[in-house]
Enzyme design. Structure first.
Site, PDB file in Angstrom:
ATOM      1  N   HIS A 192       0.694  -1.000  -0.110  1.00 23.73           N
ATOM      2  CA  HIS A 192       0.018  -0.086  -0.020  1.00 23.73           C
ATOM      3  C   HIS A 192       0.904   1.250  -0.008  1.00 23.73           C
ATOM      4  CE1 HIS A 192      -4.026   2.089   1.071  1.00 23.73           C
ATOM      5  NE2 HIS A 192      -4.290   1.290   0.137  1.00 23.73           N
ATOM      6  N   HIS A 227      -2.207   1.632  13.144  1.00 23.80           N
ATOM      7  CA  HIS A 227      -1.878   1.218  11.690  1.00 23.80           C
ATOM      8  C   HIS A 227      -2.271  -0.381  11.868  1.00 23.80           C
ATOM      9  CE1 HIS A 227       0.464   0.291   8.065  1.00 23.80           C
ATOM     10  NE2 HIS A 227       1.587   0.331   8.516  1.00 23.80           N
ATOM     11  N   LYS A 260     -11.076   6.561  19.432  1.00 22.45           N
ATOM     12  CA  LYS A 260     -10.867   6.360  17.941  1.00 22.45           C
ATOM     13  C   LYS A 260     -11.781   5.002  17.862  1.00 22.45           C
ATOM     14  CE  LYS A 260      -7.435   9.228  16.296  1.00 22.45           C
ATOM     15  NZ  LYS A 260      -8.190  10.390  16.276  1.00 22.45           N
ATOM     16  N   MET A 262     -11.811   1.757  15.842  1.00 19.01           N
ATOM     17  CA  MET A 262     -10.789   1.087  14.985  1.00 19.01           C
ATOM     18  C   MET A 262     -11.627   0.305  13.896  1.00 19.01           C
ATOM     19  SD  MET A 262      -7.954   1.214  16.631  1.00 19.01           S
ATOM     20  CE  MET A 262      -7.824   2.909  17.646  1.00 19.01           C
ATOM     21  N   PHE A 264     -11.835   2.143  11.114  1.00 19.19           N
ATOM     22  CA  PHE A 264     -12.316   3.328  10.367  1.00 19.19           C
ATOM     23  C   PHE A 264     -11.119   4.537  10.320  1.00 19.19           C
ATOM     24  CE2 PHE A 264     -16.872   2.474  10.088  1.00 19.19           C
ATOM     25  CZ  PHE A 264     -17.057   1.329  11.097  1.00 19.19           C
ATOM     26  N   HIS A 266      -8.743   6.711   7.072  1.00 23.33           N
ATOM     27  CA  HIS A 266      -7.675   6.550   6.809  1.00 23.33           C
ATOM     28  C   HIS A 266      -6.888   7.834   6.263  1.00 23.33           C
ATOM     29  CE1 HIS A 266      -4.761   4.747   3.556  1.00 23.33           C
ATOM     30  NE2 HIS A 266      -5.057   3.593   4.041  1.00 23.33           N
ATOM     31  N   ASP A 317      -9.112  -3.117   7.688  1.00 19.80           N
ATOM     32  CA  ASP A 317      -8.970  -3.507   8.703  1.00 19.80           C
ATOM     33  C   ASP A 317     -10.387  -4.044   9.261  1.00 19.80           C
ATOM     34  OD1 ASP A 317      -6.211  -1.595   9.663  1.00 19.80           O
ATOM     35  OD2 ASP A 317      -6.198  -3.776   9.118  1.00 19.80           O
ATOM     36  N   ARG A 342       2.198  -8.421   4.027  1.00 18.61           N
ATOM     37  CA  ARG A 342       2.746  -7.229   4.147  1.00 18.61           C
ATOM     38  C   ARG A 342       4.233  -7.374   3.975  1.00 18.61           C
ATOM     39  NH1 ARG A 342       0.843  -1.931   4.363  1.00 18.61           N
ATOM     40  NH2 ARG A 342      -0.989  -2.808   3.444  1.00 18.61           N
ATOM     41  N   ARG A 361      16.699  11.206   5.546  1.00 22.43           N
ATOM     42  CA  ARG A 361      17.163  12.070   6.645  1.00 22.43           C
ATOM     43  C   ARG A 361      16.325  13.252   6.612  1.00 22.43           C
ATOM     44  NH1 ARG A 361      17.772  15.894  10.247  1.00 22.43           N
ATOM     45  NH2 ARG A 361      19.684  15.568  11.821  1.00 22.43           N
TER      46      ARG A 361
HETATM   47  C1  SDX Z   1      -3.825   1.065   8.085  1.00 22.47           C
HETATM   48  O1  SDX Z   1      -1.392   4.217   5.417  1.00 22.47           O
HETATM   49  C2  SDX Z   1      -1.985   3.105   5.083  1.00 22.47           C
HETATM   50  O2  SDX Z   1      -1.905   2.867   3.626  1.00 22.47           O
HETATM   51  C3  SDX Z   1      -2.130   2.106   6.235  1.00 22.47           C
HETATM   52  C4  SDX Z   1      -3.095   0.913   5.810  1.00 22.47           C
HETATM   53  C5  SDX Z   1      -2.017  -0.073   4.787  1.00 22.47           C
HETATM   54  O3  SDX Z   1      -2.644  -0.793   4.098  1.00 22.47           O
HETATM   55  O4  SDX Z   1      -1.061  -0.020   5.069  1.00 22.47           O
HETATM   56  O5  SDX Z   1      -4.087   1.245   5.001  1.00 22.47           O
HETATM   57  C6  SDX Z   1      -3.381   0.062   7.062  1.00 22.47           C
HETATM   58  O6  SDX Z   1      -3.307   1.309   8.904  1.00 22.47           O
HETATM   59  C7  SDX Z   1      -5.269   1.381   8.046  1.00 22.47           C
HETATM   60  C8  SDX Z   1      -5.879   2.274   9.321  1.00 22.47           C
HETATM   61  C9  SDX Z   1      -5.955   1.519  10.343  1.00 22.47           C
HETATM   62  N1  SDX Z   1      -6.110   2.419  11.581  1.00 22.47           N
HETATM   63  C10 SDX Z   1      -7.169   2.526  12.298  1.00 22.47           C
HETATM   64  O7  SDX Z   1      -8.490   2.116  11.875  1.00 22.47           O
HETATM   65  C11 SDX Z   1      -7.373   3.271  13.523  1.00 22.47           C
HETATM   66  C12 SDX Z   1      -8.433   4.066  13.909  1.00 22.47           C
HETATM   67  N2  SDX Z   1      -8.203   5.349  12.694  1.00 22.47           N
HETATM   68  C13 SDX Z   1      -7.844   6.685  13.153  1.00 22.47           C
HETATM   69  O8  SDX Z   1      -7.049   6.495  14.036  1.00 22.47           O
HETATM   70  C14 SDX Z   1      -7.135   7.524  11.765  1.00 22.47           C
HETATM   71  O9  SDX Z   1      -8.503   7.323  10.898  1.00 22.47           O
HETATM   72  C15 SDX Z   1      -6.051   7.212  10.952  1.00 22.47           C
HETATM   73  C16 SDX Z   1      -4.717   7.239  12.081  1.00 22.47           C
HETATM   74  C17 SDX Z   1      -5.977   5.910  10.368  1.00 22.47           C
HETATM   75  C18 SDX Z   1      -5.772   8.234  10.086  1.00 22.47           C
HETATM   76  O10 SDX Z   1      -6.041   9.443  10.870  1.00 22.47           O
HETATM   77  P1  SDX Z   1      -5.391  10.761   9.964  1.00 22.47           P
HETATM   78  O11 SDX Z   1      -5.228  10.744   8.698  1.00 22.47           O
HETATM   79  O12 SDX Z   1      -3.984  10.989  10.951  1.00 22.47           O
HETATM   80  O13 SDX Z   1      -6.627  11.848  10.639  1.00 22.47           O
HETATM   81  P2  SDX Z   1      -6.906  12.237  12.281  1.00 22.47           P
HETATM   82  O14 SDX Z   1      -6.328  11.288  12.950  1.00 22.47           O
HETATM   83  O15 SDX Z   1      -6.268  13.522  12.331  1.00 22.47           O
HETATM   84  O16 SDX Z   1      -8.147  12.416  12.064  1.00 22.47           O
HETATM   85  C19 SDX Z   1      -9.084  13.553  11.488  1.00 22.47           C
HETATM   86  C20 SDX Z   1     -10.250  13.695  12.237  1.00 22.47           C
HETATM   87  C21 SDX Z   1      -9.890  13.834  13.670  1.00 22.47           C
HETATM   88  O17 SDX Z   1     -10.903  14.582  14.590  1.00 22.47           O
HETATM   89  P3  SDX Z   1     -10.854  15.972  15.151  1.00 22.47           P
HETATM   90  O18 SDX Z   1      -9.548  15.591  16.121  1.00 22.47           O
HETATM   91  O19 SDX Z   1      -9.894  16.755  13.964  1.00 22.47           O
HETATM   92  O20 SDX Z   1     -11.858  16.382  15.533  1.00 22.47           O
HETATM   93  O21 SDX Z   1     -11.022  12.461  12.139  1.00 22.47           O
HETATM   94  C22 SDX Z   1     -11.400  11.859  13.399  1.00 22.47           C
HETATM   95  C23 SDX Z   1     -10.050  12.256  14.125  1.00 22.47           C
HETATM   96  O22 SDX Z   1     -10.481  12.254  15.638  1.00 22.47           O
HETATM   97  N3  SDX Z   1     -10.973  10.419  13.086  1.00 22.47           N
HETATM   98  C24 SDX Z   1     -11.658   9.475  13.772  1.00 22.47           C
HETATM   99  C25 SDX Z   1     -11.206   8.299  13.453  1.00 22.47           C
HETATM  100  N4  SDX Z   1     -10.649   8.357  12.204  1.00 22.47           N
HETATM  101  C26 SDX Z   1     -10.436  10.071  12.107  1.00 22.47           C
HETATM  102  N5  SDX Z   1     -12.570   9.663  15.036  1.00 22.47           N
HETATM  103  C27 SDX Z   1     -12.991   8.421  15.505  1.00 22.47           C
HETATM  104  N6  SDX Z   1     -12.729   7.325  14.973  1.00 22.47           N
HETATM  105  C28 SDX Z   1     -11.725   7.109  13.924  1.00 22.47           C
HETATM  106  N7  SDX Z   1     -11.210   5.807  13.489  1.00 22.47           N
END
Ligand code: SDX
Length: 380
Positions: A192, A227, A260, A262, A264, A266, A317, A342, A361
């Site tokens: 990915h 992740h 968060k 889990m 949901f 990206h 996920d 992966r 770096r």
């Molecule tokens: C993978 O990068 C890749 O390609 C990864 C992957 C791969 O194949 O390698 O696709 C695999 O890692 C998928 C992601 C798995 N992780 C999760 O499911 C964990 C839950 N997701 C979140 O932690 C979040 O969505 C991330 C970390 C995945 C992405 O977050 P970003 O892009 O850093 O965005 P953010 O966390 O700043 O969120 C933006 C807003 C925030 O609200 P505010 O604080 O601005 O009010 O959206 C909210 C977040 O709180 N938000 C969520 C959420 N995801 C985003 N709120 C609740 N639950 C969530 N899951």
């Protein structure tokens, strides 16, 4: 404050180019060496996708035979790896187990050789990647069986990668429905672009360290719940909620606590993860095979409620967690399954980094105390 433009989390930053895959949030698509991942999941065994990602083309029959002849003999769990796993505390997390096992393999395989110009050739590193790819299922299966007090199941060279993985885990020949769903999950998880764990592998490879050290570092990055660790956390969420009718109240509390959810969201996809429809369909076949409409009702209720409330969509996920649960894997084993898939993407990127290397770096904008003298110091 700083006058420099900071990109926290490197969000939206192009750190390098790659020919291995393309993630396009606008068309919501994922290509592996130009092929849509959905078409690969519909038609290819995982071994063929491994060769595609390593070499750039779908394999010929001779290349598939090369993989079979040179990979399958490395399926058995080696004594030194088993001894290292047995030396870990019984409650060690499966991600710590697989990270330790790769370290042992690297210490034996690499003799400390680095990726430097005089080091292993690309062909040798593809062969090393193949041996590592072949060895991981036994490590994952051994850990699960040991936790259940079961003896290891020796691999079978007459089985495909997916069949053998399920055979070693459960000790019985898997149903074709389960093999197909597992094979699809491996293909979808394989690669990915510059996700956190792959970028970690490239950072380590860019110092001309060795292939196995780069994979060990990537495993450490993948373990995190933001992740790869999310697929395990999805199942913990399902267990916590229990049934579909409990989703609403559970979400009320979880969102009030700013948790968060889990599975949901990206960093790149913002209108849905291109891989989800394929894995969701595979989950549907497993729900039917195991007669678990209750699990699907919970899945659909949580997806519907969270998307309605937050407009944040499932990532890979979310369907993978319940799918691996139905396939009989322990919840803590889910992320090691992600590792087993992966490792193909990581090693493909390590090889690519080696081909046109530049030490990774970045800069840091200093926001600490202004320069000051140490009390009592005086110039010599
Ligand atoms: C993978 O990068 C890749 O390609 C990864 C992957 C791969 O194949 O390698 O696709 C695999 O890692 C998928 C992601 C798995 N992780 C999760 O499911 C964990 C839950 N997701 C979140 O932690 C979040 O969505 C991330 C970390 C995945 C992405 O977050 P970003 O892009 O850093 O965005 P953010 O966390 O700043 O969120 C933006 C807003 C925030 O609200 P505010 O604080 O601005 O009010 O959206 C909210 C977040 O709180 N938000 C969520 C959420 N995801 C985003 N709120 C609740 N639950 C969530 N899951």
């Amino acid at each position: 404050m700083t006058e420099h433009e900071i990109h926290r989390g490197l969000a939206g930053i192009y750190a390098d180019s790659t020919a291995i895959s393309r993630v396009d949030p606008d068309s919501n698509s994922l290509l592996y060496r130009g092929y849509p991942v959905q078409q690969l999941a519909d038609t290819q065994p995982f071994e063929a996708v491994a060769l595609l990602l390593w070499n750039g083309e779908l394999p010929t029959q001779d290349e598939l035979e090369w993989l079979r002849v040179n990979g399958r003999p490395h399926r058995p769990l080696r004594d030194d790896v088993r001894a290292a796993l047995d030396a870990l505390p019984p409650g060690a997390h499966p991600m710590d187990e697989i990270r330790t096992a790769v370290s042992v393999i690297g210490a034996r395989e690499g003799e400390g050789e680095s990726l430097h110009e005089g080091g292993p050739t690309r062909e040798e590193n593809v062969a090393r990647s193949l041996r590592l790819f072949a060895a991981l299922p036994a490590i994952v299966a051994y850990g699960q069986r040991r936790r259940h007090g079961l003896t290891p199941v020796p691999p079978r060279e007459d089985l495909t990668y997916a069949q053998n993985f399920l055979w070693m885990t459960h000790g019985e020949l898997p149903d074709p429905v389960v093999v197909d769903a597992f094979n699809r999950s491996m293909i979808l998880y394989a690669e990915h672009t510059f996700n956190a764990s792959t970028f970690t592998a490239r950072v380590i490879a860019s110092t001309l360290s060795d292939l196995h050290s780069a994979v060990v570092g990537a495993i450490g990055a993948l373990k995190g719940p933001l992740h790869g660790g999310a697929n395990e956390m999805v199942m913990h969420t399902f267990d916590e909620i229990g049934t579909a009718d409990a989703v609403g109240p559970w979400l009320d509390q979880a969102l009030a606590a700013h948790r968060k959810i889990m599975g949901f969201g990206h960093r790149v996809y913002k209108h849905g993860d291109s891989r989800v429809p394929t894995m969701r369909a595979a989950l549907g076949t497993l729900v039917e095979h195991y007669d678990r409409p209750d699990l699907l009702a919970l899945y659909e209720a949580l997806e519907r409620e969270f998307v309605e409330r937050k407009g944040i969509y499932p990532n890979l996920d979310f369907p993978s967690g319940p799918a691996y649960h139905l396939m009989g894997f322990d919840t803590p084993t889910f992320t090691p399954l992600f590792v087993a898939a992966r490792v193909i993407g990581w090693t493909a990127h390590i090889l690519e980094q080696q081909e046109h290397n530049a030490l990774i770096r970045p800069l840091a904008a200093y926001t600490g105390a202004p320069e000051r003298q140490v009390p009592g110091w005086s110039a010599p």
